[in-house]
Design a protein around this motif. Structure first.
Motif, PDB file in Angstrom:
ATOM      1  N   ALA A 168      -7.298   7.757  -2.877  1.00 33.61           N
ATOM      2  CA  ALA A 168      -6.807   6.245  -2.313  1.00 33.61           C
ATOM      3  C   ALA A 168      -7.524   5.152  -3.087  1.00 33.61           C
ATOM      4  CB  ALA A 168      -7.176   6.025  -0.875  1.00 33.61           C
ATOM      5  N   SER A 180       0.249   4.280  -0.211  1.00 34.35           N
ATOM      6  CA  SER A 180      -0.248   5.550   0.620  1.00 34.35           C
ATOM      7  C   SER A 180      -0.152   6.725  -0.303  1.00 34.35           C
ATOM      8  CB  SER A 180       0.614   5.908   1.745  1.00 34.35           C
ATOM      9  OG  SER A 180       0.373   4.713   2.712  1.00 34.35           O
ATOM     10  N   MET A 181      -0.631   6.406  -1.665  1.00 37.75           N
ATOM     11  CA  MET A 181      -0.783   7.772  -2.593  1.00 37.75           C
ATOM     12  C   MET A 181       0.383   8.050  -2.983  1.00 37.75           C
ATOM     13  SD  MET A 181      -4.497   9.368  -1.149  1.00 37.75           S
ATOM     14  CE  MET A 181      -3.838   9.108   0.446  1.00 37.75           C
ATOM     15  N   ASN A 186       0.838  -1.147  -0.034  1.00 38.85           N
ATOM     16  CA  ASN A 186      -0.119  -0.163  -0.017  1.00 38.85           C
ATOM     17  C   ASN A 186       0.897   1.137   0.021  1.00 38.85           C
ATOM     18  OD1 ASN A 186      -1.441   2.253   0.673  1.00 38.85           O
ATOM     19  ND2 ASN A 186      -3.090   0.995   1.681  1.00 38.85           N
ATOM     20  N   GLU A 234      -3.687   2.055  -3.485  1.00 38.09           N
ATOM     21  CA  GLU A 234      -3.440   3.586  -3.509  1.00 38.09           C
ATOM     22  C   GLU A 234      -2.528   4.028  -4.515  1.00 38.09           C
ATOM     23  OE1 GLU A 234      -3.427   4.907   0.642  1.00 38.09           O
ATOM     24  OE2 GLU A 234      -4.760   3.523   1.366  1.00 38.09           O
TER      25      GLU A 234
END
Length: 341
Positions: free
Chosen positions: A180, A126-127, A124, A151
Motif C-alpha cells: 500500500a 487499493s493495490m 486510492n 496504493e
C-alpha cells in the motif's frame, strides 16, 4: 372590653412543597449516561484538538458529524427529564459542534477567476483490487487533466496501461511499489519530478506541471500512513506534518489524495490553516463521505479523500465523488481555476 387574643410568637410551619424530581428515575438516568459519556468525550476531543494521541481518539473524532445529531436528541431528552446541569452542558457542546460542522454545508463566497481550469482526480486504487478500466473511463468521461493515485502497485500500473491511461494522460511520475505504499501522478501536461515533501512512510510523488501560457503548478499525491493500525498515530502525524506548506513565493500548489484524515482532525485543520483550501468544503460538500466503500450494507461514512489547493492562487469551481469498483474509497474530482490568467 373583650380580652385580647394572643398568638404564639413562632411562625406556623407550612408543609414543604414536594421537590421536582427528575423524570424516569434511576434506570433512565443510567441509560442516558451510556450516551452522555461517549458524546461528551467525542465533543471535547474535537473541540480541544486532542485527537492525535491514539487510534481510538482519531477514529472517534472522525465521527463528529454523526455525533452532532445524537447530541441534539440527547440534549432534548436530558432537559425534558429535568437533568438540568448535564443537559445544559450537553446543549453548550452541541452548539459549539454546530459552529464547526455546519459551515461545511455552505459554499464559500469567492471572486471570479480568469485563469485556466484544471480537473484533478484522486483515486486510492487499493493495490491490485481497483478496477483500472473504470479509472481510465473516469479520466476520459470527466476530461481529467491531473490524476493522483495512491496504493499504486506494479500490477495496478500495468492494468492502467492496458486500459489506455497513457493515451489520455501521457505524462507521469509513478512510484509503484508492492503493498500500500506506492503512488503516482499522471498528467495531460508535461511533468517534471520534484522533491517537495519530507520523508514519508508511503510514496508521495510530486511534480511541476508545465502549463501553456500559465504559471507552473506543483502537485503532490498524498497518502499518510493510516493512524489506527499497529504502528499507532506517530507515522500518520509525521506524514501529515511533512506535507509542504505554501512557501513565501506562493507557488501554485495542489495536494490530492487519501489523507486518512477528515476536516475534524486537528492535524488536518492545521494544514488548512497554513494556507490551503479544501475543495469539498469550499463548495458546501464538506460532509460528503469517501470511505469505506467496500463493506456490504454499510455506506461510506467519513471524508478521508481530499483535494487541497493553495488559497492565493486557486478558486474551486466544483467537487464530486465517483465509485471505482474494487476499491475501498470513492474517487474525488475537483475543478479548480487559477486565480490569475
Amino acid at each position: 372590653m373583650r380580652p385580647e387574643t394572643t398568638y404564639p410568637a413562632h411562625a406556623v410551619e407550612r408543609p414543604a412543597e414536594p421537590m421536582r424530581r427528575t423524570r424516569g428515575g434511576v434506570a433512565v438516568g443510567l441509560l442516558l449516561w451510556l450516551f452522555v459519556v461517549p458524546y461528551f468525550a467525542v465533543s471535547l476531543l474535537r473541540l480541544l484538538g486532542l485527537d492525535g494521541g491514539h487510534g481510538i481518539s482519531v477514529a472517534a473524532v472522525a465521527l463528529t458529524p454523526y455525533a452532532l445529531p445524537l447530541g441534539a436528541v440527547l440534549t432534548a431528552i436530558l432537559l425534558f427529564t429535568r437533568r438540568w446541569i448535564v443537559g445544559l452542558v450537553s446543549l453548550l457542546l452541541t452548539v459549539l459542534l454546530v459552529t464547526v460542522v455546519a459551515p461545511r454545508t455552505m459554499a464559500a463566497a469567492r471572486p471570479n477567476g480568469t485563469g485556466q481550469v484544471l480537473r484533478v482526480l484522486s483515486v486510492n486504487i487499493s493495490m491490485d483490487r481497483g478496477d483500472a478500466a473504470a479509472v481510465v473511463r473516469l479520466v476520459r468521461e470527466r476530461a481529467v487533466d491531473l490524476l493522483s493515485i495512491q496504493e499504486l502497485t506494479p500490477g495496478a500500473e500495468r492494468a492502467l496501461d492496458a486500459a489506455g491511461l497513457a493515451e489520455v494522460l501521457p505524462h507521469r511520475v509513478f512510484k509503484a511499489q508492492p503493498g500500500a505504499v506506492g503512488g503516482g501522478l499522471a498528467s495531460r501536461f508535461p511533468l517534471r519530478e520534484k522533491v517537495i515533501t519530507k520523508p514519508t512512510t508511503a510514496e508521495h510523488p510530486a511534480a511541476l506541471v508545465d502549463l501553456p501560457n500559465e504559471p507552473d503548478v506543483e502537485i503532490v499525491s498524498v497518502h499518510p500512513w493510516y493512524p489506527v493500525g499497529p504502528r499507532g498515530t506517530e507515522p500518520w502525524l509525521r506524514d501529515l506534518a511533512g506535507l509542504p506548506v505554501p512557501d513565501a513565493r506562493r507557488t501554485p500548489r495542489i495536494l490530492a489524495g487519501d489523507f486518512n484524515a477528515s476536516l475534524d482532525h486537528s492535524s488536518f485543520r492545521g494544514l488548512l490553516n497554513q494556507g490551503y483550501l479544501d475543495a469539498a468544503e469550499q463548495v458546501g460538500a464538506g460532509l460528503t463521505p469517501t470511505w469505506p466503500t467496500n463493506v456490504r450494507y454499510v455506506p461510506a461514512l467519513v471524508a478521508l479523500d481530499h483535494v487541497l489547493v493553495d488559497d492565493k492562487n486557486f478558486l474551486v469551481e466544483s467537487f464530486s465523488t465517483a465509485a471505482v469498483p474494487g476499491t475501498d474509497h470513492h474517487a474525488v474530482l475537483a475543478e479548480v481555476r487559477l486565480a490569475r490568467g
